[in-house]
Design a protein around this motif. Sequence first.
Motif, PDB file in Angstrom:
ATOM      1  N   HIS A 597       1.638  32.476 -18.704  1.00  0.00           N
ATOM      2  CA  HIS A 597       0.439  31.828 -18.180  1.00  0.00           C
ATOM      3  C   HIS A 597       0.738  30.405 -17.737  1.00  0.00           C
ATOM      4  CE1 HIS A 597      -3.373  29.522 -19.003  1.00  0.00           C
ATOM      5  NE2 HIS A 597      -3.737  30.356 -18.078  1.00  0.00           N
ATOM      6  N   ILE A 600       3.191  30.663 -14.447  1.00  0.00           N
ATOM      7  CA  ILE A 600       3.077  31.624 -13.347  1.00  0.00           C
ATOM      8  C   ILE A 600       2.562  30.968 -12.071  1.00  0.00           C
ATOM      9  CG2 ILE A 600       0.729  32.411 -13.878  1.00  0.00           C
ATOM     10  CD1 ILE A 600       1.741  35.217 -13.289  1.00  0.00           C
ATOM     11  N   LEU A 601       1.687  30.001 -12.224  1.00  0.00           N
ATOM     12  CA  LEU A 601       1.086  29.441 -11.016  1.00  0.00           C
ATOM     13  C   LEU A 601       2.021  28.486 -10.310  1.00  0.00           C
ATOM     14  CD1 LEU A 601      -2.571  28.867 -12.150  1.00  0.00           C
ATOM     15  CD2 LEU A 601      -1.639  30.660 -10.743  1.00  0.00           C
ATOM     16  N   ASP A 607       1.374  34.833  -1.516  1.00  0.00           N
ATOM     17  CA  ASP A 607       0.151  35.476  -1.981  1.00  0.00           C
ATOM     18  C   ASP A 607      -1.015  34.982  -1.154  1.00  0.00           C
ATOM     19  OD1 ASP A 607      -1.513  36.999  -3.409  1.00  0.00           O
ATOM     20  OD2 ASP A 607      -1.510  35.742  -5.196  1.00  0.00           O
ATOM     21  N   PRO A 608      -1.189  35.525   0.022  1.00  0.00           N
ATOM     22  CA  PRO A 608      -2.196  34.967   0.929  1.00  0.00           C
ATOM     23  C   PRO A 608      -3.624  35.121   0.420  1.00  0.00           C
ATOM     24  CG  PRO A 608      -1.244  36.988   1.821  1.00  0.00           C
ATOM     25  CD  PRO A 608      -0.448  36.640   0.630  1.00  0.00           C
ATOM     26  N   VAL A 609      -3.956  36.274  -0.108  1.00  0.00           N
ATOM     27  CA  VAL A 609      -5.352  36.430  -0.540  1.00  0.00           C
ATOM     28  C   VAL A 609      -5.455  36.553  -2.061  1.00  0.00           C
ATOM     29  CG1 VAL A 609      -6.368  37.292   1.561  1.00  0.00           C
ATOM     30  CG2 VAL A 609      -5.152  38.846   0.047  1.00  0.00           C
ATOM     31  N   MET A 610      -4.486  36.020  -2.745  1.00  0.00           N
ATOM     32  CA  MET A 610      -4.546  35.883  -4.201  1.00  0.00           C
ATOM     33  C   MET A 610      -4.528  37.216  -4.954  1.00  0.00           C
ATOM     34  SD  MET A 610      -5.084  32.480  -4.677  1.00  0.00           S
ATOM     35  CE  MET A 610      -5.822  32.290  -6.262  1.00  0.00           C
ATOM     36  N   ASP A 611      -4.150  38.280  -4.276  1.00  0.00           N
ATOM     37  CA  ASP A 611      -4.174  39.568  -4.967  1.00  0.00           C
ATOM     38  C   ASP A 611      -3.228  39.588  -6.152  1.00  0.00           C
ATOM     39  OD1 ASP A 611      -6.068  40.737  -3.473  1.00  0.00           O
ATOM     40  OD2 ASP A 611      -4.676  41.576  -1.990  1.00  0.00           O
ATOM     41  N   THR A 613      -2.055  37.110  -7.831  1.00  0.00           N
ATOM     42  CA  THR A 613      -2.508  36.240  -8.907  1.00  0.00           C
ATOM     43  C   THR A 613      -3.571  36.938  -9.740  1.00  0.00           C
ATOM     44  OG1 THR A 613      -2.237  34.514  -7.281  1.00  0.00           O
ATOM     45  CG2 THR A 613      -3.216  33.904  -9.365  1.00  0.00           C
ATOM     46  N   ILE A 614      -4.472  37.602  -9.038  1.00  0.00           N
ATOM     47  CA  ILE A 614      -5.535  38.262  -9.779  1.00  0.00           C
ATOM     48  C   ILE A 614      -4.974  39.303 -10.725  1.00  0.00           C
ATOM     49  CG2 ILE A 614      -7.485  39.838  -9.561  1.00  0.00           C
ATOM     50  CD1 ILE A 614      -8.176  38.423  -6.981  1.00  0.00           C
ATOM     51  N   LEU A 617      -3.247  37.694 -13.674  1.00  0.00           N
ATOM     52  CA  LEU A 617      -4.174  37.107 -14.638  1.00  0.00           C
ATOM     53  C   LEU A 617      -4.947  38.195 -15.374  1.00  0.00           C
ATOM     54  CD1 LEU A 617      -5.427  34.016 -12.673  1.00  0.00           C
ATOM     55  CD2 LEU A 617      -4.115  34.036 -14.762  1.00  0.00           C
ATOM     56  N   ASP A 618      -5.190  39.291 -14.687  1.00  0.00           N
ATOM     57  CA  ASP A 618      -5.843  40.397 -15.377  1.00  0.00           C
ATOM     58  C   ASP A 618      -4.960  40.941 -16.483  1.00  0.00           C
ATOM     59  OD1 ASP A 618      -8.212  40.315 -14.204  1.00  0.00           O
ATOM     60  OD2 ASP A 618      -7.877  41.920 -12.748  1.00  0.00           O
ATOM     61  N   LEU A 620      -2.780  39.234 -18.114  1.00  0.00           N
ATOM     62  CA  LEU A 620      -2.838  38.258 -19.203  1.00  0.00           C
ATOM     63  C   LEU A 620      -4.131  38.432 -19.988  1.00  0.00           C
ATOM     64  CD1 LEU A 620      -1.513  35.038 -17.461  1.00  0.00           C
ATOM     65  CD2 LEU A 620      -0.386  36.410 -19.177  1.00  0.00           C
ATOM     66  N   GLY A 621      -5.203  38.624 -19.250  1.00  0.00           N
ATOM     67  CA  GLY A 621      -6.483  38.814 -19.928  1.00  0.00           C
ATOM     68  C   GLY A 621      -6.463  40.028 -20.826  1.00  0.00           C
ATOM     69  N   THR A 622      -5.873  41.102 -20.301  1.00  0.00           N
ATOM     70  CA  THR A 622      -5.790  42.304 -21.111  1.00  0.00           C
ATOM     71  C   THR A 622      -4.974  42.057 -22.374  1.00  0.00           C
ATOM     72  OG1 THR A 622      -5.786  43.491 -19.047  1.00  0.00           O
ATOM     73  CG2 THR A 622      -5.268  44.747 -21.008  1.00  0.00           C
TER      74      THR A 622
ATOM     75  N   ARG B 323     -15.220  39.958 -20.754  1.00  0.00           N
ATOM     76  CA  ARG B 323     -13.850  39.967 -21.256  1.00  0.00           C
ATOM     77  C   ARG B 323     -13.567  38.729 -22.106  1.00  0.00           C
ATOM     78  NH1 ARG B 323      -9.991  43.338 -18.342  1.00  0.00           N
ATOM     79  NH2 ARG B 323      -8.357  41.820 -18.607  1.00  0.00           N
ATOM     80  N   PHE B 332      -7.733  32.049 -20.042  1.00  0.00           N
ATOM     81  CA  PHE B 332      -7.212  33.172 -19.258  1.00  0.00           C
ATOM     82  C   PHE B 332      -8.313  33.759 -18.390  1.00  0.00           C
ATOM     83  CE2 PHE B 332      -3.429  34.786 -22.012  1.00  0.00           C
ATOM     84  CZ  PHE B 332      -2.909  33.509 -22.007  1.00  0.00           C
ATOM     85  N   HIS B 333      -9.453  33.924 -19.000  1.00  0.00           N
ATOM     86  CA  HIS B 333     -10.505  34.660 -18.311  1.00  0.00           C
ATOM     87  C   HIS B 333     -11.233  33.785 -17.305  1.00  0.00           C
ATOM     88  CE1 HIS B 333      -9.645  37.755 -21.197  1.00  0.00           C
ATOM     89  NE2 HIS B 333      -9.710  36.844 -22.131  1.00  0.00           N
TER      90      HIS B 333
END
Lengths: 934, 354
Positions: A597, A600-601, A607-611, A613-614, A617-618, A620-622, B323, B332-333
């Motif tokens: 985390h 990573i940034l 990553d033009p449309v942040m896909d 990154t999303i 981060l998902d 990481l969230g998981t 979440r 994170f979230h």
Amino acid sequence: MDFDIPSPGELERLEANEEEDDYLYFEEAPYPYPIDGDEENEEEKEPSFRQSESPDINGCKRPRSLLSDPIINLDEVSPASEKRSKIDDNRVEMEDEDWLRFSPVKEAVRVMEEEEEVVPQETILSRYASEIDGECFPITAPDGGERVYAKFCRALGDEEVKKLDMKAKSNGLIKDPISVLLQQSEKEAFNKVLQASSEDQNETITAETPIMHEKLWVDKYSPSSFTELLSDEQTNREVLLWLKQWDASVFGSEIRSTTDEVLSALKRHSTTTHRQKSDSAFTRKNHLNRWTKESSTYPKNSEVSNSNTTDNHDSWNKKSKLIGPPEQKILLLCGAPGLGKTTLAHVAAKHCGYRVVEINASDERSAAAIETRILDVVQMNSVTADSRPKCLVIDEIDGALGDGKGAVDVILKMVLAERKHATGKENIDNGKTSSKKERKTAPLSRPVICICNDLYAPALRPLRQIAKVHIFVQPTVSRVVNRLKYICNMEGMTTRSFGLSALADYTECDIRSCLNTLQFLNKKNETLNVIDIGSQVVGQKDMSKSLFDIWKEIFNKRKMKRERSTDPSGSEAKKFDFLHSLVSSRGDYDLIFDGIHENILKLQYHDPVMDKTISCLDCLGTSDLLHRYIMRTQQMPLYVYFPSLVIPIHRRVAQIQRPTIEWPKSYHRCRTLLLEKQEFLRSWHHKIPPYIGRHLSVKSFVEDFVSPLLHVLSPPNLRPVASHLLSDGQKNQLAGLVMLMCSYSVTYKNVKPDPALSNLRENAASDASVLALDPHLFDFISFKGRQLKHHVLTVAMKQVLVHEVEKQKILQASGGRSGILNKPEIKKTNQDFARKTTSAPNESRRNPFTSKPPSVSVEKVTISKPISSDVKKASRTALSFFDRFRKSRKDYEDPEDVQKRATAKRDSRPLLFKFNEGFTNAVKRPVRMREFLL
Amino acid sequence: MLWVDKYRPKSLDKVIVHEDIAQNLKKLVTEQDCPHLLFYGPSGSGKKTLIMALLKQIYGASAEKVKVENRAWKVDAGSRTLDLEVTTLSSTNHVELTPSDAGFQDRYIVQEIIKEMAKNRPIDTKGKKGYKVLVLNEVDKLSREAQHSLRRTMEKYSSSCRLILCCNSSSKVTEAIKSRCLNVRINAPSKEEIVKVLEFIAKKESLQLPHNFAARIAEKSNRSLRRAILSLETCRVQNYPFTDNQVISPMDWEEYVAEVAADIMKEQSPKSLFQVRGKVYELLVNCIPPEVILKRLLHELLKKLDSELKLEVCHWAAYYEHRMRLGQKAIFHIEAFVAKFMSIYKNFLIAAFG
């Protein structure tokens, strides 16, 4: 000379030796050892003679060799001498064994030459005593019960004994005399030839080989001398040099000037040792000459390291001047497992004439236990025969944290004690007789070698600073492969160097695991398969890499060395497995994800449309959800799913260029700061009176309370002027502000300006201290990179406020808890007090503490009804306790006068009373004092 | 004292905002034994004030004499003993505490301490009501286990003890507890009510409060009475006499969130996300709850957003808030939400302007 009549004593001894030899021969398993095929002719003997061959050799070879080449064969003479070494015995036996195993061989020419020197055979062993001329004695084979007679040979003259002594006492760098070494290398070379020639005869051997594998190859081929070490030459030499530096204090000799020369010779020797053919008698002679020269030039020195003479210290300490041990008394070897640290320590110590005492993780390592052991090592000399000075090797010192620390502490203590008593250093002899009280601070007088895997283990931090640290590096693959090849040859295992180098690469040059793997394969009669070395070989280390390496692996796309274009999916799967095992072997998922985390940034991925990154981060969230869930339900098995979360992140963001990776600090920084602030708020909350504080929670406070409160606390239109210059409205405002500050227990305080915050607060002038809000509430609304819009009071205004607040607090404290607001009440109580003070003045004198403040508060309340009518005066009366006291004292004029008056008063009223503040459960009813008096 | 505290109604009769509720409560207490109560509603709506007034109604003035106690309890939890420190606010007849302060150990507080308190009948029962009251704050933050252990306590000791629970959202209180209580919903005061209160205070303070200005304050206050009164006082301190278009100083953290939102709208890239992260950390450090940040951030973003995106953004905000509440590391979230928003917004921009 050969047939000297032995003295009875010698005879006995000989006999004993021979019998011992016999036993050794029978008990030991056939031993794959460098073989010397000197005596093929013996092969012709009858099978029935086999069991009793060693006496035969001992009897026959000795005279022969003495005749032919007395110097070279010195070692073979040794069985008769006192100093006979066991190795020699073994070798002789092995020789016997080997001629048995090999059917007649076509031998190298050299061997034949030596054979020519053999004297005509003489019967020395027979079933019948009559066949032997000279003395003989019976020998019975232990298993078969066969009985033969052996001839007695007297082998030694006096000169030989002398020579032997000299040899044994030689103080070369090498433990074994040079001649022995030469012979060893000769034999090695010979072996190779033999091996090569006899490879086709493997079938004949196989019958016997299974028993040979009882021993692990690792042990069997562990280097026994310095020159065989596989580790880095530089390190080896430095370790040796360090050990040699101890010589002065341990043995009492100086470091010889030849050290370098010898070392370089050693280096030459060791690098060529595997390939060296023992071809020329010339070099042998040369070496020998040098050796004899040395031993004659340094006769005394050579005596020093003679470990078998027990009284050498005494003689030596007298003669030699004392030179202290090396600057750093501890040697710390560190490196990955299997690089040969322990071996180096042992070999080097042995080499320098020390007896190695090892403490490793399997021993008890509490501080107390270890201290006694260390003291034993350092101070005591063994009374048994082996009285070489000891060298302490503490293996795996970083092992168990708690225990290892004990060892580290003890050593540290000793070293530090040493430094203190640097002047009065004791040498060994004094150390031995040192009294009990000195035991506590016993100096370190023997070398201590510590071995660890992780140099940066927390327990080792103090040790690192005082020890001489050597970091082991991986030996080059070629060296490892060379040695492996050599061993494989010895074991008769067919390998290819390509496979071996792959193996070495795979195990990261961990020779131990290489050998174990090879032995395992050999046992299974398999060959080393290069392609699937990963699946075939069990010996992959459970390597846990450092966190930084893991992050690097995740963020770094590796360029495939050999692009296996046939199956890209296969390499993907491999990558998957690799990352998965990498992460799971490390554990510590929380930290790994924090690191991802954090970094990573900062990666440079497209990553033009942040896909990407999303999805990262998902992931990481998981991981966070999973972590929380596991924590809550304690379902630890779910941990296995963590490593797989790493892989999509890797797939998304991995780049070719190397990332710069930072340790994840920000999250923890945030956490600690948050806790700090919450704690701070809570403590402030406790100070606020409950009828206000109960309505404030932390959440509501920060959400909609702080900013307005701070606005209210610093009104812009308040001027710092003398209070009598203020208008009525402003006076009221000031009073209100003071009340507010009191009720929220906020005040201004002198604080040292924080350089980091000073630009946030405009008032932070350059003076040493600044008036700031006491619970520093501005912290809660200050955000980085944002100017505060709050009006800040001038310093003068703050001073006024501090003043007023102090005053108000005193008022509150004195006016009883109930508060200043309900003045009538106070007045009433004050009237009571006032009456009391007048009626009982001596009481008031005795207890000014209890009686004074109320009277002051009377005055205060009345005077400062519009509170800030006269700040100056109020402060003079209220602020300083001693002021008040002095002032009140003045009222009483002269103490004696008062005393008189008091006694008069007391006499007039025959009652003394004392007022005790306190609490009682009794029924209470307001009573006037005079009711008691009347 | 701040006006918030100064003009806090001390008794049920003086309540201005939730007058009907206050009257009902009064009837409930005076006529008969009161049941367990559960007050819920957004912050700044007056729950605590009502509870205090109610206590005063029950016990008279003695309910106002409170003392803070910091007491250490030793709790037997299976094999080990836990040391818990609980801060309570108590008068002779009631005890007030926040069990969720103990974090994951709140279960023990509920099981042991509250039970212990509930068991003890008040000693002097002469003439007075024969029960004591336990006020528990932030019940919605209690763990599920704690709530479960609470419900038995509520039944078993109902003869000697009444519980008054107070929370923001009743959805996090288990059904079992809700059904054992009389639920009292305290909704956020409407703007008219806020204006009424502000004018009442202005009259007491003898200030001239223009009606429009009061309405503006009410508008800005997010229907939180506390905030409205505080901003009124702030305005009074900063500039008096009031003018209609006087600046009402906003909350600092809200301004900061607005800055963050502006950053997000300005640039959508991992780099700008990294800057946003730094700012979110700043907010978190200042004790602002992450869900409040997220909500406010959404609010700020929606202001500037094209209406066709609003629905989607709201959906994702809800998704990530969910979440976040399931997880532990709020950052994170929040960050994931920001990234999502950036992606949506950028896609929209590309589609709209090519």
